[in-house]
Design a protein around this motif. Structure first.
Motif, PDB file in Angstrom:
ATOM      1  N   ALA A  51      13.867  31.826  57.836  1.00 51.34           N
ATOM      2  CA  ALA A  51      14.983  30.645  57.499  1.00 51.34           C
ATOM      3  C   ALA A  51      15.143  29.875  59.082  1.00 51.34           C
ATOM      4  N   ARG A  52      15.358  30.660  60.100  1.00 47.58           N
ATOM      5  CA  ARG A  52      15.662  30.260  61.436  1.00 47.58           C
ATOM      6  C   ARG A  52      14.500  29.553  62.085  1.00 47.58           C
ATOM      7  N   GLU A  53      13.283  30.220  61.995  1.00 50.18           N
ATOM      8  CA  GLU A  53      12.110  29.779  62.656  1.00 50.18           C
ATOM      9  C   GLU A  53      11.472  28.709  61.954  1.00 50.18           C
ATOM     10  N   ALA A  54      11.141  28.831  60.874  1.00 49.20           N
ATOM     11  CA  ALA A  54      10.323  27.761  60.026  1.00 49.20           C
ATOM     12  C   ALA A  54      11.230  27.013  59.263  1.00 49.20           C
ATOM     13  N   TRP A  55      12.232  27.266  58.740  1.00 46.52           N
ATOM     14  CA  TRP A  55      13.138  26.248  58.081  1.00 46.52           C
ATOM     15  C   TRP A  55      14.140  25.644  58.971  1.00 46.52           C
ATOM     16  N   LYS A  56      14.388  25.996  60.221  1.00 45.21           N
ATOM     17  CA  LYS A  56      15.254  25.589  61.089  1.00 45.21           C
ATOM     18  C   LYS A  56      16.792  25.580  60.683  1.00 45.21           C
ATOM     19  N   LEU A  57      17.060  26.719  60.201  1.00 50.40           N
ATOM     20  CA  LEU A  57      18.328  26.987  59.805  1.00 50.40           C
ATOM     21  C   LEU A  57      19.512  26.829  60.689  1.00 50.40           C
ATOM     22  N   ASN A  58      19.137  27.081  61.939  1.00 50.14           N
ATOM     23  CA  ASN A  58      20.153  27.035  63.004  1.00 50.14           C
ATOM     24  C   ASN A  58      20.320  25.503  63.513  1.00 50.14           C
ATOM     25  N   TRP A  59      19.216  24.919  63.328  1.00 52.95           N
ATOM     26  CA  TRP A  59      19.460  23.447  63.608  1.00 52.95           C
ATOM     27  C   TRP A  59      20.356  22.661  62.575  1.00 52.95           C
ATOM     28  N   ILE A  60      20.047  23.089  61.305  1.00 58.01           N
ATOM     29  CA  ILE A  60      20.865  22.416  60.397  1.00 58.01           C
ATOM     30  C   ILE A  60      22.371  22.671  60.203  1.00 58.01           C
ATOM     31  N   ALA A  61      22.496  23.867  60.630  1.00 56.82           N
ATOM     32  CA  ALA A  61      23.923  24.394  60.959  1.00 56.82           C
ATOM     33  C   ALA A  61      24.644  23.804  61.736  1.00 56.82           C
ATOM     34  N   GLY A  62      23.757  23.662  63.090  1.00 54.92           N
ATOM     35  CA  GLY A  62      24.501  22.987  64.349  1.00 54.92           C
ATOM     36  C   GLY A  62      24.714  21.455  64.062  1.00 54.92           C
ATOM     37  N   LEU A  81      -4.818  49.267  56.676  1.00 57.31           N
ATOM     38  CA  LEU A  81      -3.909  49.949  57.677  1.00 57.31           C
ATOM     39  C   LEU A  81      -2.497  49.452  57.872  1.00 57.31           C
ATOM     40  N   TRP A  82      -2.175  48.419  57.524  1.00 57.35           N
ATOM     41  CA  TRP A  82      -0.866  47.928  57.421  1.00 57.35           C
ATOM     42  C   TRP A  82      -0.322  46.989  56.217  1.00 57.35           C
ATOM     43  N   GLN A  83       0.889  46.875  55.756  1.00 59.12           N
ATOM     44  CA  GLN A  83       1.080  45.731  55.025  1.00 59.12           C
ATOM     45  C   GLN A  83       2.671  45.608  55.360  1.00 59.12           C
ATOM     46  N   GLY A  84       3.018  44.313  55.216  1.00 54.77           N
ATOM     47  CA  GLY A  84       4.187  43.799  55.304  1.00 54.77           C
ATOM     48  C   GLY A  84       4.364  42.455  55.026  1.00 54.77           C
ATOM     49  N   ARG A  85       5.599  41.494  55.275  1.00 58.66           N
ATOM     50  CA  ARG A  85       5.992  40.451  54.853  1.00 58.66           C
ATOM     51  C   ARG A  85       6.942  39.737  56.005  1.00 58.66           C
ATOM     52  N   PRO A  86       7.030  38.697  55.780  1.00 60.43           N
ATOM     53  CA  PRO A  86       8.047  38.067  56.845  1.00 60.43           C
ATOM     54  C   PRO A  86       9.590  38.564  56.507  1.00 60.43           C
ATOM     55  N   SER A  87      10.319  38.464  57.703  1.00 54.60           N
ATOM     56  CA  SER A  87      11.787  38.552  57.350  1.00 54.60           C
ATOM     57  C   SER A  87      12.470  37.464  57.146  1.00 54.60           C
ATOM     58  N   THR A  88      13.215  37.487  56.039  1.00 52.45           N
ATOM     59  CA  THR A  88      13.809  36.411  55.566  1.00 52.45           C
ATOM     60  C   THR A  88      14.678  35.682  56.294  1.00 52.45           C
ATOM     61  N   TRP A  89      15.509  36.111  56.969  1.00 47.80           N
ATOM     62  CA  TRP A  89      16.676  35.496  57.936  1.00 47.80           C
ATOM     63  C   TRP A  89      15.540  35.005  59.259  1.00 47.80           C
ATOM     64  N   ARG A  90      14.684  35.682  59.896  1.00 46.64           N
ATOM     65  CA  ARG A  90      13.953  34.981  60.860  1.00 46.64           C
ATOM     66  C   ARG A  90      12.979  33.923  60.378  1.00 46.64           C
ATOM     67  N   LEU A 109       0.605  35.848  60.928  1.00 45.18           N
ATOM     68  CA  LEU A 109       1.613  36.715  60.189  1.00 45.18           C
ATOM     69  C   LEU A 109       2.923  36.363  60.797  1.00 45.18           C
ATOM     70  N   ARG A 110       3.692  35.769  60.164  1.00 44.57           N
ATOM     71  CA  ARG A 110       4.974  35.036  60.698  1.00 44.57           C
ATOM     72  C   ARG A 110       6.035  35.881  60.404  1.00 44.57           C
ATOM     73  N   CYS A 111       6.664  35.988  61.709  1.00 42.60           N
ATOM     74  CA  CYS A 111       8.250  36.510  61.435  1.00 42.60           C
ATOM     75  C   CYS A 111       8.358  37.908  60.882  1.00 42.60           C
ATOM     76  N   ILE A 112       7.444  38.800  61.533  1.00 42.10           N
ATOM     77  CA  ILE A 112       6.943  40.056  61.020  1.00 42.10           C
ATOM     78  C   ILE A 112       7.747  40.935  61.941  1.00 42.10           C
ATOM     79  N   PRO A 113       8.538  42.099  61.042  1.00 40.70           N
ATOM     80  CA  PRO A 113       9.204  43.046  61.865  1.00 40.70           C
ATOM     81  C   PRO A 113       8.393  44.065  62.876  1.00 40.70           C
ATOM     82  N   GLY A 137       8.248  38.931  65.594  1.00 41.20           N
ATOM     83  CA  GLY A 137       7.556  38.317  66.197  1.00 41.20           C
ATOM     84  C   GLY A 137       6.209  37.686  65.215  1.00 41.20           C
ATOM     85  N   THR A 138       5.514  36.780  65.781  1.00 41.01           N
ATOM     86  CA  THR A 138       4.421  36.070  65.028  1.00 41.01           C
ATOM     87  C   THR A 138       2.996  36.357  65.521  1.00 41.01           C
ATOM     88  N   ILE A 139       1.922  36.554  64.743  1.00 40.65           N
ATOM     89  CA  ILE A 139       0.766  36.915  65.379  1.00 40.65           C
ATOM     90  C   ILE A 139      -0.042  35.790  64.620  1.00 40.65           C
TER      91      ILE A 139
END
Length: 208
Positions: free
Chosen positions: A35-46, A24-33, A171-175, A138-140
């Motif tokens: 990085a921000r939500e799982a790898w905490k890119l914003n926190w490291i940069a801050g 019915l559907w296939q997809g993958r996570p957004s790389t940028w999202r 399903l993490r960080c999917i468009p 979002g994440t389901i």
């Protein structure tokens, strides 16, 4: 381009779909999202930004501002390298991931170095939750029934954060997450409301 998953009979799945099952559907996570939500890119940069500002502030008490600003360069360089590494890890994770919804199950091909596929029949999913961002990503997350347990570390980052005792695959960080959630809800409702016929051995039937 070389395809590391060319051996898959169906993209994202370890085997061909049985009769009566379709994607019915296939997809993958957004790389940028991711990085921000799982790898905490914003926190490291801050964090490195604060270190650089602090170093300039301390140095400017004894040196001209222009010279003091050069003292922040090492923090900026190290911070940029860390962010690039995290972004690269997120890109590898996203590229190696395929999420699949069929009319009977949720499939998750995850892992870069050690690839595995999770098959989650709708009949084994108790509930699902949607966390949606303003961008539409979002994440389901799925709460599993019975004694089904998954390793949090083995399935991270494709899990609901901080739910370690009862890991919830996600399903993490999917468009367009809301639309995907609708597809899941409709398919799960149809599947779980259909009668499940268990096959019994012929000997048992004959005995009766």
């Amino acid at each position: 381009m070389h395809d590391d998953f060319k051996f898959e009979p169906v993209k994202g799945l370890p085997e061909a779909l049985p009769e009566g099952e379709h994607i019915l559907w296939q997809g993958r996570p957004s790389t940028w999202r991711l990085a921000r939500e799982a790898w905490k890119l914003n926190w490291i940069a801050g964090y490195f930004t604060l270190l650089a500002v602090w170093r300039v502030g301390v140095s400017s008490t004894q040196l001209p501002l222009g010279e003091a600003m050069t003292h922040a360069v090492p923090f900026v360089v190290i911070g940029a390298l860390c962010c690039l590494i995290l972004l690269g890890l997120a890109a590898i994770s996203a590229r190696s991931t395929v999420y699949t919804l069929t009319n009977k199950r949720v499939g998750m091909r995850i892992g870069a170095a050690l690839t595995m596929t999770l098959n989650l029949p709708y009949t084994q999913i108790g509930s699902a939750s949607l966390e949606r961002k303003r961008s539409g990503h979002g994440t389901i997350a799925f709460e599993l029934l019975g004694g089904t347990r998954l390793s949090y570390l083995m399935t991270w980052p494709h899990v609901r954060p901080w739910y370690m005792a009862r890991t919830q695959p996600a399903l993490r960080c999917i468009p367009n997450a809301a639309h995907v959630a609708e597809i899941f809800a409709e398919a799960a409702e149809i599947r779980t409301s259909a009668p499940q016929i268990a096959r019994r051995p012929q000997t048992a039937i004959a005995a009766e």
